[in-house]
Design an enzyme around this catalytic site. Sequence first.
Site, short mmCIF file in Angstrom:
data_model
loop_
_atom_site.label_atom_id
_atom_site.label_comp_id
_atom_site.label_asym_id
_atom_site.label_seq_id
_atom_site.Cartn_x
_atom_site.Cartn_y
_atom_site.Cartn_z
N ASN A 23 0.80 -1.23 0.00
CA ASN A 23 0.00 0.00 0.00
C ASN A 23 0.83 1.28 0.00
O ASN A 23 0.28 2.38 -0.09
CB ASN A 23 -1.00 0.00 1.18
CG ASN A 23 -2.15 -0.97 0.93
OD1 ASN A 23 -2.30 -1.48 -0.19
ND2 ASN A 23 -2.94 -1.22 1.95
N ARG A 122 -17.97 1.58 -1.24
CA ARG A 122 -16.68 2.27 -1.09
C ARG A 122 -16.73 3.55 -1.93
O ARG A 122 -16.15 3.62 -3.00
CB ARG A 122 -15.51 1.36 -1.51
CG ARG A 122 -15.34 0.17 -0.60
CD ARG A 122 -14.18 -0.73 -1.02
NE ARG A 122 -12.88 -0.22 -0.62
CZ ARG A 122 -11.73 -0.87 -0.82
NH1 ARG A 122 -11.74 -2.05 -1.41
NH2 ARG A 122 -10.59 -0.35 -0.42
N ARG A 398 -2.52 -11.03 -4.62
CA ARG A 398 -2.56 -9.59 -4.89
C ARG A 398 -1.65 -8.83 -3.94
O ARG A 398 -1.11 -7.78 -4.30
CB ARG A 398 -3.99 -9.06 -4.70
CG ARG A 398 -4.94 -9.36 -5.81
CD ARG A 398 -6.25 -8.67 -5.59
NE ARG A 398 -5.98 -7.31 -5.13
CZ ARG A 398 -6.82 -6.55 -4.44
NH1 ARG A 398 -8.00 -7.01 -4.13
NH2 ARG A 398 -6.48 -5.34 -4.06
C1 UD1 Z 1 -6.77 1.79 1.80
C2 UD1 Z 1 -6.06 0.48 1.61
C3 UD1 Z 1 -6.85 -0.65 2.27
C4 UD1 Z 1 -7.14 -0.31 3.71
C5 UD1 Z 1 -7.73 1.09 3.86
C6 UD1 Z 1 -7.88 1.52 5.30
C7 UD1 Z 1 -4.87 0.70 -0.46
C8 UD1 Z 1 -4.76 0.33 -1.89
N1 UD1 Z 1 -5.93 0.23 0.19
O1 UD1 Z 1 -8.03 1.69 1.15
O2 UD1 Z 1 -6.08 -1.84 2.19
O3 UD1 Z 1 -8.08 -1.26 4.21
O4 UD1 Z 1 -6.91 2.05 3.19
O5 UD1 Z 1 -6.64 1.47 5.96
O6 UD1 Z 1 -4.02 1.34 0.10
N2 UD1 Z 1 -14.59 6.57 2.22
C9 UD1 Z 1 -15.67 7.38 1.89
N3 UD1 Z 1 -15.50 8.31 0.89
C10 UD1 Z 1 -14.32 8.46 0.24
C11 UD1 Z 1 -13.22 7.63 0.58
C12 UD1 Z 1 -13.39 6.69 1.59
O7 UD1 Z 1 -16.75 7.27 2.46
O8 UD1 Z 1 -14.24 9.31 -0.65
C13 UD1 Z 1 -14.75 5.57 3.28
C14 UD1 Z 1 -14.53 4.13 2.79
O9 UD1 Z 1 -15.71 3.59 2.22
C15 UD1 Z 1 -14.12 3.44 4.06
C16 UD1 Z 1 -13.32 4.52 4.80
O10 UD1 Z 1 -13.73 5.76 4.23
O11 UD1 Z 1 -15.26 3.10 4.80
C17 UD1 Z 1 -11.82 4.40 4.68
O12 UD1 Z 1 -11.45 4.34 3.31
P1 UD1 Z 1 -9.98 4.70 2.84
O13 UD1 Z 1 -9.14 5.02 4.02
O14 UD1 Z 1 -10.07 5.71 1.76
O15 UD1 Z 1 -9.49 3.31 2.25
P2 UD1 Z 1 -8.89 2.99 0.82
O16 UD1 Z 1 -7.96 4.08 0.40
O17 UD1 Z 1 -9.98 2.58 -0.10
#
Ligand code: UD1
Length: 421
Positions: A23, A122, A398
């Site tokens: 990540n 997501r 992955r």
């Molecule tokens: C990244 C990681 C994943 C990890 C997660 C949390 C990568 C490729 N993936 O995922 O392995 O589980 O961080 O540590 O690095 N959310 C919203 N709106 C947004 C963006 C996020 O509501 O615009 C919500 C998501 O649905 C989730 C939470 O915020 O419930 C956290 O998401 P986020 O920290 O952005 O995770 P990822 O970047 O998708």
Amino acid sequence: MDKIVVRGGASLHGSVEISGMKNAALPIIYACVLVEDKCIIENVPDVRDVALSLNILREMGATVNRIDKTTVEIDCTNVRCGTSKAELVQKIRASYYLLGSEFGRFGRAYVAYPGGCDFGGRPIDQHIKGFELLGGTVKADCEHVEIESDHGPCGTSIFFDIVTVGATINVMLAAAMAEGTTIIENAAREPHIVDLANFLNTCGARISGAGTDVIKIKGVDSLHGCTYAIIPDMIEAGTYMIAAAATGGCIHLTNVIPKHLECISSKIEETGAVVDEYDDSVVVTGKPSIRKANVKTHPYPGFPTDMQPQMAVLLCLANGVSYVSEGVYEKRFRYVEELIKMGASIKVNGRTAVIEGGKPLHGADVVAVDLRAGVAMIIAALCAEGTTEISQIHLIERGYDDVVGKLRSMGADIEKVSYPD
Ligand code: UD1
């Protein structure tokens, strides 16, 4: 079809070298799009998401050479905006970092909607909010995301509604070469955010505050190439730490940053195992009796959601009832059904799993429902009586570099078997 076959019962002993963090590697690979020069990235994990991301860049015109198993040379000078292939982009989540990189370099972006593990909805509303505050006009539907702007990104202040790793990274990428200064408040603080900032700063960016919840990015006109080594993978390390505790083994993990592991180490110690920290390694010693514990996942420095399924397996072996609450994703308990097939006693109520520990696990045919769930099945299988066959192992590949080889070298009876489809 490939499967992982595990005959349970062996405790893990020996040493394992932790790979570079998936990540962190992914945003850094996509950040290379901002750089019209050659970047040499070291300590890159040999995992499918990295290979796919390198292919996405190749298809867009980048020159990508693997110098050795863990070193990659990337030159994005000739990358063309909006040319990423949808069928590749839709396979992983991190491909959405192309939005920030394309917007930063070209002032516009056009990328297919990303894929990734299914943890419920997501949304990308915070990414869109960030791009709009930076001056972009964003059009998004379930197939594509497009950003247009008259003059490219312009510095701004952004307060995220929630802590999000992905949106923090995407805004950092877009803002690195913006006109003026951008301030991100309520930013994610994960070690990979710091790693991305360090990489971009090595390329000439001016980013401060990464690792705190306020990040300041002074835009620069251009970035230059560099040589940069990715940090070790705290989630891979945490996975092997739990495997040692669950099997009652003793393993030495090298190439780790113990500070990044504190949230995981302290929870493992609560269950009775001992974690000894050294400069860049840790030793985990499991005990015959495992104590119950309650876990709630949070953004860093809280207990990581990406360690939740592995921890649940450890608690299946504990004395007493443990509660595991998911504080990041809507749905992250799809793997529970698979553990129940192996004899676990778990009830899920909304975002909390109630685990009645101490029920003996037995071998079964199970499915890796997602990346971390898949590796949790391997840990359960190591502790189970009999043979377990795990399918959909491409999901494990992955994010785990040679998981079968690493576990075999520590005494696990595990192999990858190819069956005719
Ligand atoms: C990244 C990681 C994943 C990890 C997660 C949390 C990568 C490729 N993936 O995922 O392995 O589980 O961080 O540590 O690095 N959310 C919203 N709106 C947004 C963006 C996020 O509501 O615009 C919500 C998501 O649905 C989730 C939470 O915020 O419930 C956290 O998401 P986020 O920290 O952005 O995770 P990822 O970047 O998708």
